[in-house]
Design a protein around this motif. Structure first.
Motif, short mmCIF file in Angstrom:
data_model
loop_
_atom_site.label_atom_id
_atom_site.label_comp_id
_atom_site.label_asym_id
_atom_site.label_seq_id
_atom_site.Cartn_x
_atom_site.Cartn_y
_atom_site.Cartn_z
N LYS A 59 0.83 -1.20 0.00
CA LYS A 59 0.00 0.00 0.00
C LYS A 59 0.86 1.24 0.00
O LYS A 59 1.87 1.32 0.69
CB LYS A 59 -0.91 0.00 1.23
CG LYS A 59 -1.93 -1.14 1.21
CD LYS A 59 -3.00 -0.91 2.23
CE LYS A 59 -4.10 -1.95 2.09
NZ LYS A 59 -5.21 -1.72 3.00
N VAL A 60 0.42 2.24 -0.78
CA VAL A 60 1.18 3.49 -0.85
C VAL A 60 1.16 4.19 0.50
O VAL A 60 2.15 4.75 0.93
CB VAL A 60 0.58 4.41 -1.94
CG1 VAL A 60 1.29 5.75 -1.95
CG2 VAL A 60 0.71 3.74 -3.30
N LYS A 61 0.06 4.11 1.21
CA LYS A 61 -0.02 4.69 2.54
C LYS A 61 -0.68 3.69 3.48
O LYS A 61 -1.79 3.24 3.21
CB LYS A 61 -0.82 6.00 2.52
CG LYS A 61 -0.10 7.15 1.81
CD LYS A 61 -0.90 8.44 1.94
CE LYS A 61 -0.18 9.59 1.25
NZ LYS A 61 -0.94 10.86 1.36
N GLY A 62 -0.02 3.40 4.56
CA GLY A 62 -0.60 2.52 5.57
C GLY A 62 -0.30 1.06 5.31
O GLY A 62 -0.04 0.64 4.19
N GLY A 63 -0.33 0.29 6.39
CA GLY A 63 -0.08 -1.14 6.27
C GLY A 63 1.39 -1.47 6.40
O GLY A 63 2.27 -0.60 6.38
N THR A 64 1.68 -2.78 6.51
CA THR A 64 3.06 -3.24 6.66
C THR A 64 3.48 -4.15 5.51
O THR A 64 4.40 -4.93 5.64
CB THR A 64 3.27 -3.94 8.01
OG1 THR A 64 2.38 -5.06 8.12
CG2 THR A 64 3.04 -2.98 9.17
N LYS A 65 2.78 -4.03 4.39
CA LYS A 65 3.30 -4.58 3.13
C LYS A 65 3.65 -3.37 2.28
O LYS A 65 2.80 -2.54 1.97
CB LYS A 65 2.29 -5.46 2.41
CG LYS A 65 2.90 -6.16 1.19
CD LYS A 65 1.97 -7.18 0.58
CE LYS A 65 2.68 -7.94 -0.54
NZ LYS A 65 1.79 -8.94 -1.17
N PHE A 66 4.92 -3.27 1.92
CA PHE A 66 5.44 -2.07 1.28
C PHE A 66 5.79 -2.34 -0.17
O PHE A 66 6.33 -3.39 -0.51
CB PHE A 66 6.69 -1.59 2.01
CG PHE A 66 6.58 -1.59 3.51
CD1 PHE A 66 5.81 -0.65 4.17
CD2 PHE A 66 7.22 -2.56 4.27
CE1 PHE A 66 5.71 -0.65 5.56
CE2 PHE A 66 7.12 -2.58 5.65
CZ PHE A 66 6.37 -1.63 6.30
N SER A 67 5.53 -1.35 -1.03
CA SER A 67 5.96 -1.46 -2.42
C SER A 67 7.27 -0.71 -2.65
O SER A 67 7.86 -0.81 -3.71
CB SER A 67 4.88 -0.95 -3.36
OG SER A 67 4.54 0.39 -3.06
N SER A 68 7.70 0.07 -1.65
CA SER A 68 8.97 0.78 -1.76
C SER A 68 9.51 1.06 -0.36
O SER A 68 8.78 0.98 0.63
CB SER A 68 8.80 2.11 -2.50
OG SER A 68 8.16 3.06 -1.67
N PHE A 69 10.77 1.43 -0.30
CA PHE A 69 11.40 1.75 0.98
C PHE A 69 10.83 3.03 1.58
O PHE A 69 10.81 3.19 2.80
CB PHE A 69 12.92 1.87 0.80
CG PHE A 69 13.65 0.58 1.05
CD1 PHE A 69 14.62 0.49 2.02
CD2 PHE A 69 13.35 -0.56 0.30
CE1 PHE A 69 15.28 -0.71 2.26
CE2 PHE A 69 14.00 -1.75 0.53
CZ PHE A 69 14.97 -1.82 1.51
N LEU A 70 10.35 3.94 0.73
CA LEU A 70 9.79 5.19 1.24
C LEU A 70 8.59 4.94 2.15
O LEU A 70 8.36 5.67 3.11
CB LEU A 70 9.35 6.09 0.07
CG LEU A 70 10.48 6.80 -0.70
CD1 LEU A 70 9.89 7.53 -1.89
CD2 LEU A 70 11.23 7.76 0.22
N GLU A 71 7.85 3.87 1.86
CA GLU A 71 6.65 3.58 2.63
C GLU A 71 6.95 3.07 4.04
O GLU A 71 6.08 3.04 4.90
CB GLU A 71 5.78 2.57 1.87
CG GLU A 71 5.19 3.17 0.60
CD GLU A 71 4.72 2.11 -0.37
OE1 GLU A 71 4.45 0.98 0.06
OE2 GLU A 71 4.62 2.42 -1.58
N MET A 72 8.19 2.67 4.27
CA MET A 72 8.58 2.19 5.59
C MET A 72 8.92 3.33 6.55
O MET A 72 8.90 3.15 7.77
CB MET A 72 9.80 1.27 5.49
CG MET A 72 9.65 0.10 4.57
SD MET A 72 11.22 -0.82 4.48
CE MET A 72 10.94 -1.77 2.99
N GLU A 73 9.27 4.48 5.99
CA GLU A 73 9.84 5.56 6.80
C GLU A 73 8.98 6.00 7.99
O GLU A 73 9.52 6.34 9.04
CB GLU A 73 10.19 6.74 5.91
CG GLU A 73 11.39 6.45 5.00
CD GLU A 73 11.82 7.66 4.19
OE1 GLU A 73 11.20 8.74 4.34
OE2 GLU A 73 12.79 7.52 3.41
N PRO A 74 7.63 6.01 7.88
CA PRO A 74 6.84 6.41 9.04
C PRO A 74 7.06 5.53 10.28
O PRO A 74 6.84 5.99 11.40
CB PRO A 74 5.39 6.29 8.54
CG PRO A 74 5.49 6.51 7.07
CD PRO A 74 6.78 5.84 6.68
#
Length: 339
Positions: A59-74
């Protein structure tokens, strides 16, 4: 708070709630929940935390399955220097991912889960990640399916690239303690010193905790890793409850703060459990007893096969060559035959 008091230098508990637990709720942990889980694990003394899965469908925003490293930063707003953060990647999707060099804003560990026929690609991918500065953990899924000769060939390649760790993975949850000891001894006899050894257990036949204890009794002085999740959260029968691992280590002289984890379960995980059950179930017992990937049990359950005898008949129809992983076309044919 340092849970291991020096003991963690040999034995590490890696928590995978936000990754393996995601198979229960489609990784739909909101940011508040994910951050509180990470904070609670850290406060409890866990120093190796897997924050999710990197791959298609993130998901681009939210969740713990990421499509990129940027989504992990929060999830890294308060990244602790004395804690190592991990993410898992399946080799099947590795080629589609853009992975930056490791730095202070990335995870520290990348775990590569791969099928037997993906070994060469996994080793190449692992070597690329090592060059980018990551600690690499190699997770050969359903390790029991390797012959001794195949294990030797795999470990020879692993020894050449020298990842941080390699695991024994009980993907189908069909191993008994004696099987774990036999396989661990075999792998340890061929694994080069300096490479850590890990174990990931599932609980289909209620032996995950016992199997971890057997694994930790391995005759070795090398670093060991064992995986767990809060309340055993994971697909099907789930994993080893991390709080049990913490208690076991406390009886050996560690000082993990278990009430912190119990509070995290009560506040953030129990509401999920009450909606989406995981734990012992005859469907997953059957997949384990037949050495079939438990995802078939999940698939048949989710497509309406509730009667346990019908479930057994459906599982018995899976060809030997398709037991390794879910083949939807095969499962669909079987469903048609069960109507």
């Amino acid at each position: 708070m340092n849970g291991g008091k020096g003991l963690e230098k040999k034995i590490h508990i890696l928590d995978c709630t936000l990754r393996d637990g995601g198979y229960v709720n489609n990784w739909e942990f909101d940011e508040n929940t994910a951050v509180h889980v990470i904070d609670s694990l850290y406060a409890g003394g866990i120093r190796c935390i897997e924050i999710g899965l990197l791959g298609r469908g993130g998901k681009v925003k939210g969740g713990t399955k990421f499509s990129s490293f940027l989504e992990m930063e929060p999830l890294f707003k308060e990244k602790r220097a004395d804690c190592r953060y991990a993410v898992m990647v399946t080799q099947t999707e590795a080629a589609e991912l853009e992975i930056p060099a490791r730095d202070k804003d990335t995870v520290d560990i990348i775990r590569i889960a791969f099928f037997k026929n993906e070994l060469l690609e996994a080793l190449l991918f692992a070597d690329e990640l090592l060059q980018k500065g990551y600690e690499v953990f190699l997770q050969p899924m359903a390790t029991f399916m390797y012959t001794q000769e195949e294990l030797g060939g795999m470990l020879k390649g692993i020894n050449r690239i020298k990842p941080r760790a390699v695991y024994l993975v009980d993907s189908f949850s069909n191993l008994y303690p004696k099987d774990v000891r036999r396989m661990a001894d075999c792998m340890l006899s061929m694994l080069e010193e300096g490479i850590a050894f890990g174990f990931h257990a599932h609980n289909n036949i209620q032996l995950a905790f016992a199997n971890v204890i057997e694994f930790l009794d391995s005759d070795t002085t090398r670093e060991l890793y064992v995986d767990g999740s809060i309340y055993g959260m994971g697909r099907g029968a789930g994993n080893v409850p991390v709080e049990l691992l913490m208690e076991y280590r406390n009886r050996q002289g560690a000082a993990y703060d278990i009430p912190v984890i119990l509070k995290a379960y009560q506040d953030f995980i129990r509401p999920i459990f009450e909606k989406l059950y995981w734990g012992y179930d005859h469907s997953y017992f059957l997949t384990a007893s037949k050495s079939i990937n438990s995802v078939y049990g999940w698939y048949f359950l989710s497509h309406g096969i509730k009667d346990i005898l019908q479930m057994e008949k459906a599982l018995n129809k899976i060809p030997e060559e398709d037991k390794y992983t879910l083949v939807r076309s095969v499962a669909e044919v079987i469903l048609g035959q069960m109507e």
